[in-house]
Write a protein that holds these residues in place. Structure first.
Motif, PDB file in Angstrom:
ATOM      1  N   PRO A 120       0.831  -1.216   0.000  1.00 22.36           N
ATOM      2  CA  PRO A 120       0.000   0.000   0.000  1.00 22.36           C
ATOM      3  C   PRO A 120       0.859   1.257   0.000  1.00 22.36           C
ATOM      4  O   PRO A 120       1.839   1.350   0.751  1.00 22.36           O
ATOM      5  N   GLU A 121       0.518   2.222  -0.842  1.00 21.51           N
ATOM      6  CA  GLU A 121       1.267   3.478  -0.853  1.00 21.51           C
ATOM      7  C   GLU A 121       0.938   4.284   0.400  1.00 21.51           C
ATOM      8  O   GLU A 121      -0.222   4.450   0.766  1.00 21.51           O
ATOM      9  N   ILE A 122       1.980   4.768   1.060  1.00 21.21           N
ATOM     10  CA  ILE A 122       1.833   5.585   2.259  1.00 21.21           C
ATOM     11  C   ILE A 122       2.314   6.993   1.911  1.00 21.21           C
ATOM     12  O   ILE A 122       3.456   7.179   1.495  1.00 21.21           O
ATOM     13  N   ASP A 123       1.434   7.982   2.067  1.00 19.17           N
ATOM     14  CA  ASP A 123       1.715   9.345   1.617  1.00 19.17           C
ATOM     15  C   ASP A 123       2.133  10.290   2.735  1.00 19.17           C
ATOM     16  O   ASP A 123       2.694  11.351   2.486  1.00 19.17           O
ATOM     17  N   LEU A 124       1.817   9.914   3.971  1.00 17.04           N
ATOM     18  CA  LEU A 124       2.132  10.746   5.130  1.00 17.04           C
ATOM     19  C   LEU A 124       2.579   9.839   6.265  1.00 17.04           C
ATOM     20  O   LEU A 124       1.942   8.818   6.543  1.00 17.04           O
ATOM     21  N   VAL A 125       3.676  10.209   6.913  1.00 16.61           N
ATOM     22  CA  VAL A 125       4.176   9.457   8.070  1.00 16.61           C
ATOM     23  C   VAL A 125       4.274  10.421   9.248  1.00 16.61           C
ATOM     24  O   VAL A 125       4.902  11.478   9.154  1.00 16.61           O
ATOM     25  N   VAL A 126       3.630  10.055  10.354  1.00 10.72           N
ATOM     26  CA  VAL A 126       3.638  10.874  11.567  1.00 10.72           C
ATOM     27  C   VAL A 126       4.319  10.087  12.682  1.00 10.72           C
ATOM     28  O   VAL A 126       3.896   8.972  13.009  1.00 10.72           O
ATOM     29  N   VAL A 127       5.374  10.663  13.250  1.00 10.50           N
ATOM     30  CA  VAL A 127       6.151   9.969  14.278  1.00 10.50           C
ATOM     31  C   VAL A 127       6.394  10.889  15.473  1.00 10.50           C
ATOM     32  O   VAL A 127       6.610  12.085  15.311  1.00 10.50           O
ATOM     33  N   ASP A 128       6.355  10.313  16.660  1.00  9.30           N
ATOM     34  CA  ASP A 128       6.825  10.976  17.877  1.00  9.30           C
ATOM     35  C   ASP A 128       7.707   9.941  18.569  1.00  9.30           C
ATOM     36  O   ASP A 128       7.208   8.916  19.045  1.00  9.30           O
ATOM     37  N   LEU A 129       9.013  10.175  18.580  1.00  9.05           N
ATOM     38  CA  LEU A 129       9.981   9.177  19.032  1.00  9.05           C
ATOM     39  C   LEU A 129       9.902   8.880  20.527  1.00  9.05           C
ATOM     40  O   LEU A 129       9.439   9.707  21.314  1.00  9.05           O
TER      41      LEU A 129
END
Length: 201
Positions: free
Chosen positions: A98-107
């Motif tokens: 699946p194409e992923i267009d946005l990645v949101v991360v909080d380490l």
């Protein structure tokens, strides 16, 4: 503009869940689908939004006490696939990625854990692997993917979406990628500093 990209699917993997509500609301209002793991997925669902489990994409559960959740070719393939590359497009289709267009991360809060005087074992467990890898992958593919590398960028993305919908320009994606590598550089410097200091003691 030809450099504009639409956000259709967002992968969200965060340690701290607070402060995300406005961004999630804006994304959901623009038809963006959510993909997540564990506690983040549950948090998104408590807000009333549908959220697909990463495990349903990878067909693997979270393993090793949560050390391995997103580290899988179907996740990283979806982030790193070049949308204008014929070979990449064929492989994405062949392997059902699946194409992923946005990645949101909080380490994981490595520095806070050190500052709190935690044990060495607890500090080591707060060295983020999956999150830092997601940030680097999304930032590398900024031509096609939007990266939100920390809570500090939630508002930036929310403002973009509220002004013009779930669409970003190349300049916006590059700006966020620049911030992303600032986050990873700071994080790794903090880890190196702790190892260096603990080795000298």
């Amino acid at each position: 503009m030809t450099d504009e990209k639409k956000i259709k699917t967002a992968l969200i993997s965060v340690f701290h869940k607070d402060g995300m509500e406005e961004m999630l609301e804006a994304l959901n209002a623009n038809g963006v689908k959510f993909l997540s793991t564990g506690g983040t997925q549950q948090f998104i669902e408590t807000l009333g939004y549908e959220c697909q489990k990463v495990e349903s994409v990878t067909t693997y559960p979270s393993i090793l006490g949560g050390r391995v959740k997103t580290l899988h070719p179907k996740v990283f393939g979806g982030i790193l696939a070049r949308r204008d590359n014929e070979g990449d497009r064929k492989q994405v289709e062949e392997y059902d990625i699946p194409e992923i267009d946005l990645v949101v991360v909080d380490l994981y809060p490595f520095e806070d854990t050190v500052a709190a005087g935690a044990s060495e074992q607890d500090i080591i467990e707060k060295i983020d692997i999956g999150g830092i890898s997601l940030i680097r992958a999304a930032a590398k593919n900024f031509n096609d993917v939007v990266i939100v590398p920390s809570k500090a960028e939630y508002g930036i993305v929310t403002d973009i979406i509220r002004k013009k919908g779930a669409v970003t320009t190349l300049a916006e994606r590059r700006m966020l990628a620049t911030r992303a590598f600032g986050v990873t550089s700071h994080y790794d410097t903090a880890i190196h500093g702790w190892f260096d200091k603990s080795q000298a003691e």
